[in-house]
Design a protein around this motif. Structure first.
Motif, short mmCIF file in Angstrom:
data_model
loop_
_atom_site.label_atom_id
_atom_site.label_comp_id
_atom_site.label_asym_id
_atom_site.label_seq_id
_atom_site.Cartn_x
_atom_site.Cartn_y
_atom_site.Cartn_z
N HIS A 139 14.57 -18.87 -57.53
CA HIS A 139 15.36 -17.69 -57.89
C HIS A 139 14.83 -16.51 -57.09
O HIS A 139 13.61 -16.39 -56.87
CB HIS A 139 15.25 -17.41 -59.39
N PRO A 140 15.71 -15.60 -56.64
CA PRO A 140 15.24 -14.46 -55.85
C PRO A 140 14.14 -13.64 -56.52
O PRO A 140 13.30 -13.06 -55.85
CB PRO A 140 16.52 -13.61 -55.67
N ARG A 141 14.13 -13.58 -57.86
CA ARG A 141 13.13 -12.74 -58.52
C ARG A 141 11.71 -13.22 -58.23
O ARG A 141 10.79 -12.40 -58.11
CB ARG A 141 13.38 -12.68 -60.03
N GLU A 142 11.51 -14.56 -58.13
CA GLU A 142 10.18 -15.07 -57.83
C GLU A 142 9.76 -14.67 -56.42
O GLU A 142 8.59 -14.35 -56.18
CB GLU A 142 10.14 -16.59 -57.98
N ILE A 143 10.69 -14.69 -55.51
CA ILE A 143 10.38 -14.33 -54.12
C ILE A 143 10.04 -12.85 -54.03
O ILE A 143 9.02 -12.46 -53.44
CB ILE A 143 11.57 -14.68 -53.21
N PHE A 144 10.85 -12.01 -54.63
CA PHE A 144 10.61 -10.58 -54.48
C PHE A 144 9.46 -10.10 -55.36
O PHE A 144 8.86 -9.05 -55.07
CB PHE A 144 11.90 -9.79 -54.76
N ALA A 145 9.12 -10.84 -56.39
CA ALA A 145 7.92 -10.51 -57.16
C ALA A 145 6.69 -10.60 -56.26
O ALA A 145 5.81 -9.73 -56.28
CB ALA A 145 7.77 -11.44 -58.36
N VAL A 146 6.64 -11.65 -55.44
CA VAL A 146 5.52 -11.79 -54.50
C VAL A 146 5.59 -10.71 -53.43
O VAL A 146 4.57 -10.10 -53.09
CB VAL A 146 5.54 -13.19 -53.85
N GLY A 183 17.30 -7.80 -51.41
CA GLY A 183 16.39 -7.06 -50.55
C GLY A 183 16.90 -5.67 -50.24
O GLY A 183 16.13 -4.70 -50.20
N GLN A 184 18.21 -5.55 -50.05
CA GLN A 184 18.79 -4.24 -49.78
C GLN A 184 18.60 -3.30 -50.97
O GLN A 184 18.32 -2.12 -50.81
CB GLN A 184 20.27 -4.39 -49.45
N LEU A 185 18.73 -3.84 -52.17
CA LEU A 185 18.54 -3.02 -53.38
C LEU A 185 17.09 -2.59 -53.54
O LEU A 185 16.81 -1.48 -54.00
CB LEU A 185 19.00 -3.81 -54.61
N LEU A 186 16.17 -3.47 -53.15
CA LEU A 186 14.74 -3.20 -53.34
C LEU A 186 14.11 -2.50 -52.15
O LEU A 186 12.95 -2.08 -52.22
CB LEU A 186 13.99 -4.51 -53.62
N GLY A 187 14.84 -2.39 -51.05
CA GLY A 187 14.27 -1.76 -49.86
C GLY A 187 13.33 -2.68 -49.10
O GLY A 187 12.43 -2.22 -48.40
N ILE A 188 13.53 -3.99 -49.23
CA ILE A 188 12.73 -4.98 -48.51
C ILE A 188 13.69 -5.81 -47.65
O ILE A 188 14.51 -6.56 -48.17
CB ILE A 188 11.95 -5.90 -49.47
N ASN A 189 13.59 -5.69 -46.34
CA ASN A 189 14.52 -6.36 -45.44
C ASN A 189 14.26 -7.86 -45.38
O ASN A 189 13.11 -8.30 -45.26
CB ASN A 189 14.40 -5.79 -44.02
N LEU A 190 15.33 -8.64 -45.45
CA LEU A 190 15.24 -10.07 -45.14
C LEU A 190 15.49 -10.19 -43.65
O LEU A 190 16.63 -10.09 -43.19
CB LEU A 190 16.27 -10.86 -45.94
N LEU A 191 14.43 -10.42 -42.89
CA LEU A 191 14.57 -10.47 -41.43
C LEU A 191 15.24 -11.76 -40.97
O LEU A 191 16.02 -11.75 -40.02
CB LEU A 191 13.21 -10.34 -40.76
N ASP A 192 14.93 -12.87 -41.62
CA ASP A 192 15.50 -14.13 -41.18
C ASP A 192 15.30 -15.19 -42.25
O ASP A 192 14.45 -15.05 -43.14
CB ASP A 192 14.87 -14.60 -39.86
N SER A 193 16.09 -16.24 -42.15
CA SER A 193 15.98 -17.39 -43.01
C SER A 193 16.06 -18.63 -42.13
O SER A 193 16.98 -18.76 -41.32
CB SER A 193 17.11 -17.39 -44.05
N PHE A 194 15.10 -19.53 -42.28
CA PHE A 194 15.00 -20.69 -41.41
C PHE A 194 15.22 -21.98 -42.18
O PHE A 194 14.79 -22.11 -43.33
CB PHE A 194 13.61 -20.77 -40.77
N VAL A 195 15.88 -22.92 -41.51
CA VAL A 195 15.92 -24.31 -41.98
C VAL A 195 15.09 -25.10 -40.98
O VAL A 195 15.34 -25.06 -39.77
CB VAL A 195 17.35 -24.85 -42.03
N ILE A 196 14.09 -25.81 -41.48
CA ILE A 196 13.16 -26.53 -40.61
C ILE A 196 13.44 -28.02 -40.68
O ILE A 196 13.50 -28.60 -41.77
CB ILE A 196 11.70 -26.25 -41.03
N GLY A 197 13.62 -28.62 -39.52
CA GLY A 197 13.86 -30.06 -39.44
C GLY A 197 12.66 -30.79 -38.87
O GLY A 197 11.56 -30.26 -38.80
#
Length: 214
Positions: A139-146, A183-197
């Motif tokens: 859930h996004p809350r766990e990510i943004f809590a960190v 992230g936009q609401l919290l002022g923390i930019n999501l620079l990228d999201s990766f899928v790793i194979g």
């Protein structure tokens, strides 16, 4: 002193008594406390005293007060310590290739969060979740809590596909958009999201699935 005590509520005199009491009997503890406070009436007096005066004081006392000197030095080093940096981010390719090496042989799906400071230096990298062979509930809350705890200015996220394929699922894309909005609401930019194979990666930023940060 009870170790569950909130040390911020303890007076300077109580704190010194607790420290010295760990190493001495009651009578000797009182002697050492009196000796210290007679030389330095307050902790501010100690802080601003000339180094020679400090050296003379500790050089003429026993090992118990020398232990105090060690404690003070540790505290000062902690106060001066800068946040550890794990490297700089220069490109999506750099991050993607690094994460391939880390996750290519993992048979579980992992979600990795990388926190960055204002200069895009890595201040934290950790696995937020480990999933089953096919799922990784998060859930996004766990990510943004960190991210908030780390005082991150921006973040990168990445997850691996145990299948080895990098094609993002509908859930991958929807989840990334949710993170971007949060992230936009919290002022923390999501620079990228990766899928790793297994041998490749996919950057949702490079694929323009998420837009460039402003």
């Amino acid at each position: 002193m009870d170790y569950q005590t909130d040390l911020k509520t303890v007076t300077d005199h109580e704190l010194l008594a607790a420290f010295l009491g760990e190493h001495n009997d009651r009578k000797r503890c009182l002697e050492l406390r009196t000796q210290f406070w007679n030389t330095f009436p307050t902790l501010a007096d100690y802080k601003h005293a000339p180094q020679r005066r400090k050296d003379d004081f500790f050089g003429s006392t026993d090992k118990s007060l020398c232990q105090l000197l060690i404690g003070i030095e540790i505290g000062e080093r902690i106060a001066r310590a800068s946040r550890p940096l794990l490297g700089n981010i220069y490109s999506s390719k750099q991050v993607g290739e690094k994460l391939i090496t880390e996750f290519r042989n993992d048979q579980q799906e992992n979600l990795c969060l990388i926190c960055l400071d204002v200069k895009h230096r890595i201040i934290s990298q950790q696995i937020i979740f480990k999933g089953t062979l096919t799922t990784c509930p998060v859930h996004p809350r766990e990510i943004f809590a960190v991210a908030l705890e780390q005082h991150a200015e921006s973040i990168l996220i990445a997850h691996n596909h145990p299948s080895g394929m990098t094609e993002p699922s509908t859930n991958d894309i929807e989840f990334t958009h949710r993170l971007e909005q949060c992230g936009q609401l919290l002022g923390i930019n999501l620079l990228d999201s990766f899928v790793i194979g297994q041998c490749d990666y996919l950057s949702l930023r490079e694929e323009k699935i998420i837009e460039a940060a402003g």
